[in-house]
Design a protein around this motif. Structure first.
Motif, PDB file in Angstrom:
ATOM      1  N   THR A  81      -1.280  55.738  -4.252  1.00  0.00           N
ATOM      2  CA  THR A  81      -2.405  54.872  -3.877  1.00  0.00           C
ATOM      3  C   THR A  81      -3.517  54.926  -4.935  1.00  0.00           C
ATOM      4  O   THR A  81      -4.261  53.970  -5.115  1.00  0.00           O
ATOM      5  CB  THR A  81      -2.974  55.231  -2.485  1.00  0.00           C
ATOM      6  N   THR A 273      -6.078  58.063   3.189  1.00  0.00           N
ATOM      7  CA  THR A 273      -5.792  58.525   1.819  1.00  0.00           C
ATOM      8  C   THR A 273      -6.844  58.603   0.714  1.00  0.00           C
ATOM      9  O   THR A 273      -6.459  58.926  -0.401  1.00  0.00           O
ATOM     10  CB  THR A 273      -4.615  57.757   1.164  1.00  0.00           C
ATOM     11  N   ARG A 334      -6.808  51.461  -1.458  1.00  0.00           N
ATOM     12  CA  ARG A 334      -5.944  52.621  -1.209  1.00  0.00           C
ATOM     13  C   ARG A 334      -5.360  52.570   0.207  1.00  0.00           C
ATOM     14  O   ARG A 334      -4.180  52.824   0.420  1.00  0.00           O
ATOM     15  CB  ARG A 334      -6.729  53.927  -1.374  1.00  0.00           C
ATOM     16  N   TYR A 338      -1.448  52.353   1.149  1.00  0.00           N
ATOM     17  CA  TYR A 338      -0.866  53.419   1.969  1.00  0.00           C
ATOM     18  C   TYR A 338      -0.115  52.828   3.166  1.00  0.00           C
ATOM     19  O   TYR A 338       1.006  53.236   3.488  1.00  0.00           O
ATOM     20  CB  TYR A 338      -2.010  54.310   2.457  1.00  0.00           C
TER      21      TYR A 338
END
Ligand SMILES: *Cc1c(COP(=O)(O)O)cnc(C)c1O
Length: 487
Positions: A81, A273, A334, A338
């Motif tokens: 990510t 994340t 991100r 993810y």
């Protein structure tokens, strides 16, 4: 920009990048000009590189060691990510690109990411709309409480002035309610770690604006009486707020929107994340049901009938702006990457493993340490070092012992209602070996507390600083530059 050679303070030659538009020393009025040369250190590139590399090696991070902090836990930060967030098409996008406002070509991809992320969050949580703008979990809470206030104002509910918060809520909850202008009422927990419903009934009346619940609570347990609580709050037209910072505990297994909640926030920097620490970066998207949707902050991402994405500002009932631009975009990228990477089943497994791992550690430690609530836990569990404290070894001493074992201490002394609290969250991605190692070290700490309690006062022995005055260290930060060979 030009390269300027100059003679440096101590007579050595150096060069710097200069800009001829910047006023030179001679142009600064003499009353402002300093009389002496600034005592800046003069060091070579190699010394600087070594200094920072050594500092980075002293950093404790989940890339190097186990980090079982409870509550504000750093969860999974896959490198994938990071790579996606650094793609030039995302990273080089400037928020002032004129197209962002009209949603034209250059920003279509970015707007699509935001739009789809909102849709997926709605699907995961059972809410009808999301804003991705809040810049932290606590900022999400503030946004949510402002939506609550806007709702009551629009309905003419003039008497509302209290927000009810159980003592098992995260510490930011009462702070957010107070910042938004409400007074708070605390509800004690019962012996199972749930909310004391009788105590709740005794304070619910027309002056209550809503209730904020952390689910799972900071005791790491699920609230079994949610239906009854939601009904009670809705009976006085109150709003149910769900603190979903640790959504990893229930992801894909239950949806706050289906449990009777009206508004929630998610911490993307925990469940989805982004590495965080030292105060940032954060992102606390807020989801709402139909009751609150028209009050959401502007701007909002829309998909037009021709399929193009745009930012829309035309919401007359909106609470207005809560962030510049559209939140912490890189964190949202991100989170998007993810979710794509794991897919529906993978996200569900996240919750399964988070709960399994926490229960594994709980089962292993509940002999030597006193478990606060002996029931199935969710993503974390709370112990007390009360037994060890009778031998003179306190939660803080066990934390300092763990530092010497290269394990980050769990959260200690929180929740504040538990004396000698040790709150542990292993997270979903730790291996059995890592957890077994941690359990073994915790058991060693307990054994040592029986045989040699005094030795704990010397821990940590392996750190450059052993036991600072932590409050002073946080308030009076010293960042002086020093080299390993400096005298
Ligand atoms: C971390 C956390 C918060 C606060 O989030 P920040 O991003 O640190 O502001 C709120 N509630 C719970 C349950 C948390 O774990």
């Amino acid at each position: 920009m030009e390269l300027i050679f100059e003679k440096s303070v101590k007579g050595r030659r150096g060069f710097r990048f200069g800009n001829s538009d910047v006023p030179t020393h001679a142009q600064v009025p003499s009353k402002y000009a300093r009389k002496d040369e600034a005592p800046l250190p003069e060091v070579s590139e190699l010394d600087v590189v070594r200094h920072y590399t050594h500092l980075s090696q002293r950093n404790f991070s989940i890339d190097t060691h186990f980090y079982p902090l409870g509550s504000c836990t750093m969860k999974y930060n896959p490198k994938f990510t990071e790579t996606v967030a650094r793609l030039a098409g995302f990273a080089d996008l400037h928020p002032l690109l004129p197209q962002l406002a009209t949603g034209e070509k250059l920003t279509q991809g970015a707007l699509q990411v935001l739009y789809e992320l909102e849709q997926w969050m709605c699907e995961m949580t059972g809410f009808s709309a999301f804003t991705l703008q809040p810049l932290a979990g606590a900022h999400g809470e503030l946004t949510g409480i402002m939506l609550m206030a806007a709702y009551h104002k629009a309905k003419g509910n003039a008497k509302k002035k209290y927000v009810i918060i159980p003592d098992s809520a995260h510490g930011t909850n009462p702070a957010s309610a107070a910042v938004a202008g409400y007074e708070t009422i605390s509800i004690p927990s019962n012996k199972n770690g749930g909310m004391d419903v009788e105590a709740l009934k005794s304070v619910v009346n027309d002056e209550v604006a809503g209730l904020m619940m952390t689910v799972p609570s900071t005791y790491g347990v699920f609230e079994p009486n949610i239906d009854e609580i939601a009904e009670l709050i809705h009976s006085i037209d109150g709003i149910m707020y769900y603190d979903g910072a640790n959504l990893n505990a229930v992801l894909g297994r239950c949806r706050p929107g289906d449990l009777g909640f009206d508004v929630m926030h998610i911490n993307t920097h925990k469940t989805f994340t982004t590495p965080h620490g030292g105060g940032g970066p954060g992102s606390g998207p807020v989801g709402v049901n139909a009751k609150l949707e028209k009050f959401l902050p502007i701007s909002r991402v829309i998909k037009k009938s021709d399929g193009a994405y745009a930012l829309n500002y035309e919401y007359p009932d909106s609470i207005g702006y809560i962030a510049s631009f559209y939140g912490n975009f890189a964190l949202l990228v991100r989170a998007y990457a993810y979710m794509l990477m794991l897919g529906k089943e993978g996200l569900q497994e996240t919750a399964d493993h988070a709960v399994l791992n926490a229960n594994y550690i709980t089962a292993k430690l509940k002999g030597p340490y006193k478990l606060c609530f002996d029931r199935l836990c969710m993503h974390e569990s709370v112990f007390s070092a009360g037994l060890q404290a009778q031998r003179g070894v306190h939660a803080i001493d066990i934390a300092k012992f763990l530092i010497d074992q290269q394990i980050h201490p769990p959260t200690v002394y929180f929740p504040i209602s538990v004396s000698e609290a040790i709150m542990i969250e292993p997270t979903e991605t730790e291996s059995k070996q890592t957890m077994d190692h941690f359990v073994q070290k915790m058991i060693e700490a307990d054994e040592l507390s029986k045989t040699n309690p005094l030795v704990f006062k010397e821990f940590p022995k392996t750190m450059p600083i052993s036991r600072p005055d932590e409050v002073k260290a946080a308030r009076d930060v010293k960042t002086s530059f020093f080299l390993p060979d400096a005298t």
